[in-house]
Design an enzyme around this catalytic site. Structure first.
Site, PDB file in Angstrom:
ATOM      1  CG  HIS A 168      -1.661  -1.254   1.445  1.00  0.00           C
ATOM      2  ND1 HIS A 168      -2.820  -1.606   0.789  1.00  0.00           N
ATOM      3  CD2 HIS A 168      -1.344  -2.303   2.248  1.00  0.00           C
ATOM      4  CE1 HIS A 168      -3.203  -2.811   1.190  1.00  0.00           C
ATOM      5  NE2 HIS A 168      -2.320  -3.261   2.077  1.00  0.00           N
ATOM      6  CB  SER A 202      13.662  22.347 -14.808  1.00  0.00           C
ATOM      7  OG  SER A 202      12.918  23.540 -14.874  1.00  0.00           O
ATOM      8  CE  LYS A 232      11.589  20.474 -10.020  1.00  0.00           C
ATOM      9  NZ  LYS A 232      10.396  19.887 -10.483  1.00  0.00           N
ATOM     10  CD  GLU A 254       8.587  12.328 -15.101  1.00  0.00           C
ATOM     11  OE1 GLU A 254       8.469  13.179 -16.007  1.00  0.00           O
ATOM     12  OE2 GLU A 254       8.893  12.626 -13.935  1.00  0.00           O
TER      13      GLU A 254
END
Ligand code: ARG
Length: 461
Positions: free
Chosen positions: A156, A277, A283, A290
């Protein structure tokens, strides 16, 4: 517009209809398969005395020339032809004349395209399989190096019990074992040759279908000519297997994304495999992971579209089936690209072992072991579960972990606790005592790794 038919027509095809109907733009990638199939067909025609030896030799030489010229770039496949079959035949005829016109004897584009697609899929299955094998070797290396790299195991998405990085990677290794076995099942099941099925009902020429099947390294010819030209099950099976591979890669991606987050900080993605970024200088984004997660959708899409295309088609060949190609090619390209990118990212990734181990000690991942400790001292498991539940509550109030509680604090909860509780709930004990088959303990994992080693050795390609 060079077409293979026309005798029955008195008017030219409308240009837009021609373009709508044409498949050359995407089936041009089947040029090698089309030529290979045609060579086998020509050899068989000669063996059966349907064409002469000179005609066969001219055809084979012409086809070889086309193959060489396409590969060198001297001959371009353009939309002047409706499909790859027309392209090869028209070029053959212009190179060798009348003998070229005999190649299509006893053959139809229906069995021809069924063959080309099977040859292509069979080859691609091999390529995807070796990428999976390469990935498994990378995972094996990571497992060997991280038998005692502790990390939390989650259920979970909550910390559950401690495991090791080797154990976690082994879960993905297993998924890829199954993925590869699915691919191998498909390549066996689909390995029958449709050539000679003709348009749908075979042919009156004395073709030797066993001969072409064996020249093209199929197990045998297909048994029913109607099924031969209208079966795309193997494409659906492949798309399903590819979807499952993407689903696995997508889950793995999701973990990499989480592990790369500031909150987890378990990994450092190599600079070469991450991106920055344009606005936020701090970043370092897990874009590969992704994108792999995102591209899963288009592979599922190809599966859905093929299932839908096939569902209402009466026997035998119908033009709907031309729609099998773009989605399949796209799914194959996507899976190959994702596997390559993803495995390189994993291969170069650094695991922050201290952060992982630290994360495994907090979050009460040793609560089950604390309960087991009480059980080993005679308490029924259900009661032990209740006692440890109360202990965890007390720990939360005191902002302490179980092993930070003093013995007297522990005894307030249950006087079954003794000095040896600290050893029993240490991270090392929690992992190392888990020695059942498939468990994370080093000794159990070593056995698992031994089976992987022989698996990989058998699979050296
Ligand atoms: N381009 C067609 C396909 O991909 C080839 C077969 C065409 N056969 C026909 N009878 N129109 O399915």
């Amino acid at each position: 517009m060079a077409q293979l038919w026309g005798g029955r027509f008195t008017k030219e095809t409308d240009r837009n209809v021609y373009l709508f109907n044409a498949s050359i733009e995407f089936d041009k990638r089947l040029y090698k398969e089309d030529i290979t199939g045609s060579m086998a067909h020509a050899k068989m025609l000669e063996k059966q005395k349907i064409i002469t030896t000179e005609e066969r030799d001219a055809i084979l030489k012409g086809l070889e020339g086309i193959l060489t010229d396409v590969e060198s770039g001297a001959l371009e496949i353009t939309d002047q032809y409706e499909d790859i079959h027309s392209f090869v035949e028209a070029n053959l005829i212009s190179r060798i004349g009348d003998a070229g016109k005999k190649l299509h004897t006893g053959r139809s584009r229906n069995d021809q395209v069924a063959l080309d697609m099977k040859l292509y899929v069979r080859e691609q299955i091999g390529e995807i399989d070796s990428l999976l094998l390469q990935f498994q070797k990378i995972l094996y290396r990571i497992m060997e190096e991280n038998l005692d790299t502790y990390m939390p195991g989650f259920t979970h998405l909550q910390k559950a019990q401690p495991v090791t990085l080797a154990h976690h990677m082994s879960a993905y290794f297993e998924m890829f074992v199954r993925d590869r076995s699915r691919l191998s099942d498909i390549s066996v099941r689909m390995n029958t040759c449709p050539l000679g099925a003709g348009a749908l009902a075979g042919t009156t020429y004395p073709l030797d279908r066993e001969c072409t099947a064996s020249l093209l390294e199929f197990i045998e010819p297909t048994r029913n000519s109607m099924d031969s030209v209208s079966d795309r099950d193997y494409v659906i099976e492949l798309l399903s297997a590819l979807s499952t591979i993407m689903m696995h890669l997508s889950r793995f991606s999701e973990e990499v994304i989480l592990w790369n987050s500031n909150e987890y900080g378990f990994i450092e993605i190599d600079d070469a495999y991450s991106t920055g970024s344009s606005i936020m200088p701090q970043k370092k984004n897990p874009d590969i992971a992704e994108l792999v997660r995102g591209k899963t959708g288009r592979v599922y899409g190809s599966l859905m579209s093929m299932l839908t295309t096939m569902k209402g088609i009466p026997l035998a060949y119908n033009k709907d089936m031309q729609e099998d190609k773009e989605g399949t090619f796209d799914a194959i390209d996507t899976v190959k690209e994702c596997l390559m990118m993803f495995m390189q990212m994993i291969d170069t990734m650094k695991f922050k072992k201290d952060v992982m181990a630290q994360s495994a000690v907090n979050g009460f991942t040793n609560a089950t072991d604390a309960a087991d400790y009480l059980v080993k001292r005679g308490m029924p498991f259900r009661d032990a579960h209740e006692v440890i539940g109360r202990l965890v509550l007390a720990c939360i109030e005191k902002h302490k972990s179980i092993d930070e509680m003093t013995l007297s604090e522990l005894k307030e909860i249950s006087d079954t606790f003794d000095e040896d509780i600290y050893e029993a709930v240490s991270l090392e004990t929690c992992v190392q005592k888990r020695l059942t088959t498939g468990a994370p303990g080093v000794e159990a994992m070593k056995k698992t790794l031994a089976t992987y080693k022989s698996y990989l050795n058998e699979n050296i390609s």
